[in-house]
Design a protein around this motif. Structure first.
Motif, PDB file in Angstrom:
ATOM      1  N   PHE A   1     -24.719 -16.875  14.150  1.00  0.00           N
ATOM      2  CA  PHE A   1     -25.092 -15.654  13.436  1.00  0.00           C
ATOM      3  C   PHE A   1     -23.932 -14.662  13.488  1.00  0.00           C
ATOM      4  O   PHE A   1     -23.496 -14.144  12.477  1.00  0.00           O
ATOM      5  N   ARG A   2     -23.468 -14.376  14.708  1.00  0.00           N
ATOM      6  CA  ARG A   2     -22.375 -13.423  14.919  1.00  0.00           C
ATOM      7  C   ARG A   2     -21.598 -13.835  16.158  1.00  0.00           C
ATOM      8  O   ARG A   2     -22.164 -14.417  17.075  1.00  0.00           O
ATOM      9  N   ALA A   3     -20.321 -13.456  16.186  1.00  0.00           N
ATOM     10  CA  ALA A   3     -19.489 -13.686  17.364  1.00  0.00           C
ATOM     11  C   ALA A   3     -18.377 -12.650  17.363  1.00  0.00           C
ATOM     12  O   ALA A   3     -17.726 -12.442  16.348  1.00  0.00           O
ATOM     13  N   THR A   4     -18.166 -12.028  18.505  1.00  0.00           N
ATOM     14  CA  THR A   4     -17.102 -11.041  18.653  1.00  0.00           C
ATOM     15  C   THR A   4     -15.939 -11.697  19.385  1.00  0.00           C
ATOM     16  O   THR A   4     -16.117 -12.269  20.472  1.00  0.00           O
ATOM     17  N   ILE A   5     -14.755 -11.613  18.803  1.00  0.00           N
ATOM     18  CA  ILE A   5     -13.561 -12.219  19.394  1.00  0.00           C
ATOM     19  C   ILE A   5     -13.193 -11.471  20.674  1.00  0.00           C
ATOM     20  O   ILE A   5     -13.188 -10.241  20.713  1.00  0.00           O
ATOM     21  N   TRP A   6     -12.866 -12.228  21.721  1.00  0.00           N
ATOM     22  CA  TRP A   6     -12.461 -11.625  22.993  1.00  0.00           C
ATOM     23  C   TRP A   6     -10.940 -11.491  23.049  1.00  0.00           C
ATOM     24  O   TRP A   6     -10.417 -10.387  23.044  1.00  0.00           O
ATOM     25  N   SER A   7     -10.187 -12.600  23.114  1.00  0.00           N
ATOM     26  CA  SER A   7      -8.725 -12.490  23.229  1.00  0.00           C
ATOM     27  C   SER A   7      -8.012 -12.806  21.916  1.00  0.00           C
ATOM     28  O   SER A   7      -7.035 -12.155  21.585  1.00  0.00           O
ATOM     29  N   GLN A   8      -8.491 -13.813  21.184  1.00  0.00           N
ATOM     30  CA  GLN A   8      -7.898 -14.146  19.893  1.00  0.00           C
ATOM     31  C   GLN A   8      -8.816 -15.116  19.171  1.00  0.00           C
ATOM     32  O   GLN A   8      -9.623 -15.790  19.773  1.00  0.00           O
ATOM     33  N   GLY A   9      -8.662 -15.140  17.854  1.00  0.00           N
ATOM     34  CA  GLY A   9      -9.341 -16.128  17.032  1.00  0.00           C
ATOM     35  C   GLY A   9      -8.334 -16.674  16.041  1.00  0.00           C
ATOM     36  O   GLY A   9      -7.661 -15.908  15.341  1.00  0.00           O
ATOM     37  N   GLU A  10      -8.187 -17.974  16.008  1.00  0.00           N
ATOM     38  CA  GLU A  10      -7.236 -18.641  15.109  1.00  0.00           C
ATOM     39  C   GLU A  10      -8.051 -19.415  14.079  1.00  0.00           C
ATOM     40  O   GLU A  10      -8.720 -20.391  14.429  1.00  0.00           O
ATOM     41  N   VAL A  11      -8.017 -18.954  12.831  1.00  0.00           N
ATOM     42  CA  VAL A  11      -8.871 -19.494  11.781  1.00  0.00           C
ATOM     43  C   VAL A  11      -8.003 -20.196  10.734  1.00  0.00           C
ATOM     44  O   VAL A  11      -7.039 -19.619  10.242  1.00  0.00           O
ATOM     45  N   PHE A  12      -8.383 -21.422  10.386  1.00  0.00           N
ATOM     46  CA  PHE A  12      -7.736 -22.178   9.326  1.00  0.00           C
ATOM     47  C   PHE A  12      -8.783 -22.505   8.269  1.00  0.00           C
ATOM     48  O   PHE A  12      -9.811 -23.115   8.581  1.00  0.00           O
ATOM     49  N   LEU A  13      -8.535 -22.055   7.040  1.00  0.00           N
ATOM     50  CA  LEU A  13      -9.451 -22.257   5.926  1.00  0.00           C
ATOM     51  C   LEU A  13      -8.756 -23.070   4.846  1.00  0.00           C
ATOM     52  O   LEU A  13      -7.597 -22.820   4.536  1.00  0.00           O
ATOM     53  N   THR A  14      -9.470 -24.023   4.260  1.00  0.00           N
ATOM     54  CA  THR A  14      -8.950 -24.784   3.128  1.00  0.00           C
ATOM     55  C   THR A  14      -9.764 -24.452   1.895  1.00  0.00           C
ATOM     56  O   THR A  14     -10.979 -24.652   1.878  1.00  0.00           O
ATOM     57  N   GLU A  15      -9.083 -23.934   0.898  1.00  0.00           N
ATOM     58  CA  GLU A  15      -9.717 -23.576  -0.372  1.00  0.00           C
ATOM     59  C   GLU A  15     -10.124 -24.850  -1.112  1.00  0.00           C
ATOM     60  O   GLU A  15      -9.405 -25.848  -1.098  1.00  0.00           O
ATOM     61  N   LEU A  16     -11.283 -24.831  -1.772  1.00  0.00           N
ATOM     62  CA  LEU A  16     -11.731 -25.952  -2.594  1.00  0.00           C
ATOM     63  C   LEU A  16     -11.461 -25.623  -4.058  1.00  0.00           C
ATOM     64  O   LEU A  16     -11.907 -24.594  -4.562  1.00  0.00           O
ATOM     65  N   LEU A  17     -10.720 -26.509  -4.729  1.00  0.00           N
ATOM     66  CA  LEU A  17     -10.392 -26.336  -6.147  1.00  0.00           C
ATOM     67  C   LEU A  17     -11.108 -27.401  -6.981  1.00  0.00           C
ATOM     68  O   LEU A  17     -11.452 -28.467  -6.471  1.00  0.00           O
ATOM     69  N   ASP A  18     -11.290 -27.126  -8.249  1.00  0.00           N
ATOM     70  CA  ASP A  18     -11.901 -28.036  -9.225  1.00  0.00           C
ATOM     71  C   ASP A  18     -13.373 -28.324  -8.949  1.00  0.00           C
ATOM     72  O   ASP A  18     -13.952 -29.229  -9.544  1.00  0.00           O
ATOM     73  N   ALA A  19     -13.966 -27.580  -8.043  1.00  0.00           N
ATOM     74  CA  ALA A  19     -15.405 -27.662  -7.781  1.00  0.00           C
ATOM     75  C   ALA A  19     -15.819 -26.310  -7.210  1.00  0.00           C
ATOM     76  O   ALA A  19     -15.006 -25.604  -6.615  1.00  0.00           O
ATOM     77  N   ARG A  20     -17.066 -25.967  -7.425  1.00  0.00           N
ATOM     78  CA  ARG A  20     -17.582 -24.707  -6.883  1.00  0.00           C
ATOM     79  C   ARG A  20     -18.905 -24.995  -6.187  1.00  0.00           C
ATOM     80  O   ARG A  20     -19.718 -25.782  -6.670  1.00  0.00           O
ATOM     81  N   VAL A  21     -19.081 -24.368  -5.056  1.00  0.00           N
ATOM     82  CA  VAL A  21     -20.316 -24.495  -4.297  1.00  0.00           C
ATOM     83  C   VAL A  21     -20.884 -23.092  -4.126  1.00  0.00           C
ATOM     84  O   VAL A  21     -20.161 -22.152  -3.789  1.00  0.00           O
ATOM     85  N   ASP A  22     -22.160 -22.944  -4.401  1.00  0.00           N
ATOM     86  CA  ASP A  22     -22.854 -21.718  -4.040  1.00  0.00           C
ATOM     87  C   ASP A  22     -24.185 -22.111  -3.426  1.00  0.00           C
ATOM     88  O   ASP A  22     -24.495 -23.284  -3.297  1.00  0.00           O
ATOM     89  N   ARG A  23     -24.947 -21.129  -3.008  1.00  0.00           N
ATOM     90  CA  ARG A  23     -26.222 -21.402  -2.351  1.00  0.00           C
ATOM     91  C   ARG A  23     -27.354 -20.680  -3.068  1.00  0.00           C
ATOM     92  O   ARG A  23     -27.183 -19.560  -3.544  1.00  0.00           O
ATOM     93  N   LYS A  24     -28.478 -21.351  -3.088  1.00  0.00           N
ATOM     94  CA  LYS A  24     -29.694 -20.785  -3.663  1.00  0.00           C
ATOM     95  C   LYS A  24     -30.829 -21.075  -2.689  1.00  0.00           C
ATOM     96  O   LYS A  24     -30.936 -22.190  -2.162  1.00  0.00           O
ATOM     97  N   TYR A  25     -31.668 -20.073  -2.456  1.00  0.00           N
ATOM     98  CA  TYR A  25     -32.779 -20.266  -1.528  1.00  0.00           C
ATOM     99  C   TYR A  25     -33.767 -21.283  -2.080  1.00  0.00           C
ATOM    100  O   TYR A  25     -34.180 -21.206  -3.233  1.00  0.00           O
TER     101      TYR A  25
END
Length: 161
Positions: free
Chosen positions: A122-146
């Motif tokens: 749900f939530r997280a607070t960084i203490w000393s560091q956070g190293e985030v790697f994200l890969t973008e998705l191309l040629d397709a799209r994802v969304d969410r519906k309840y």
């Protein structure tokens, strides 16, 4: 009707973010995606440490559809951990729910002595560091519906771009 829906895309940019102490993990990931105009991403890797963590897991008595999934909802188990913990692994994705970017993260965290806790973040607070790697998705799209009928949860909807 098949029980499986698929869409093929390809990896785009690899975006790296360094989160400073006190940063909120999920909202920081969403902010990075807004900054780089990323609509759909795979959370490839997150390592670092946290000090305030809210996790969700289903209870043994949880049934579908889940009507309330927010923190402290009666149908789920919310665990609040206020201690320094190592991020062992976080994976997930970023897409839109009701028009807003949402970082959907599941993680494993270790505490002093090596005990491991995990679940939906749900939530997280960084203490000393956070190293985030994200890969973008191309040629397709994802969304969410309840899906109010079966699961009660925001399910992914797949689209060719």
């Amino acid at each position: 009707m098949s029980d499986i829906a698929t869409v093929a895309g390809r990896p785009g940019r690899l975006i790296v973010a360094s989160l400073k102490p006190g940063a909120q993990l999920t909202s920081s990931i969403e902010e990075v995606c807004r900054e780089y105009e990323v609509e759909t991403a795979v959370i490839t890797s997150v390592v670092g440490t946290v000090e305030d963590l809210y996790l969700r897991n289903p209870r043994d008595i949880t049934t579908l559809p889940i009507r309330k999934e927010h923190e402290w909802a009666e149908e789920i188990d919310t665990t609040h951990l206020q201690r320094k913990m190592e991020i062992l692994s976080i994976q997930g994705n970023v897409c839109r729910v009701d028009g807003e970017l949402w970082a959907h993260c599941h993680g494993l965290f270790s505490e002093a002595g090596g005990a491991v806790r995990g679940g939906h973040v749900f939530r997280a607070t960084i203490w000393s560091q956070g190293e985030v790697f994200l890969t973008e998705l191309l040629d397709a799209r994802v969304d969410r519906k309840y899906d109010h009928e079966v699961t009660g949860l925001p399910q992914i909807q797949l689209h060719r771009a």
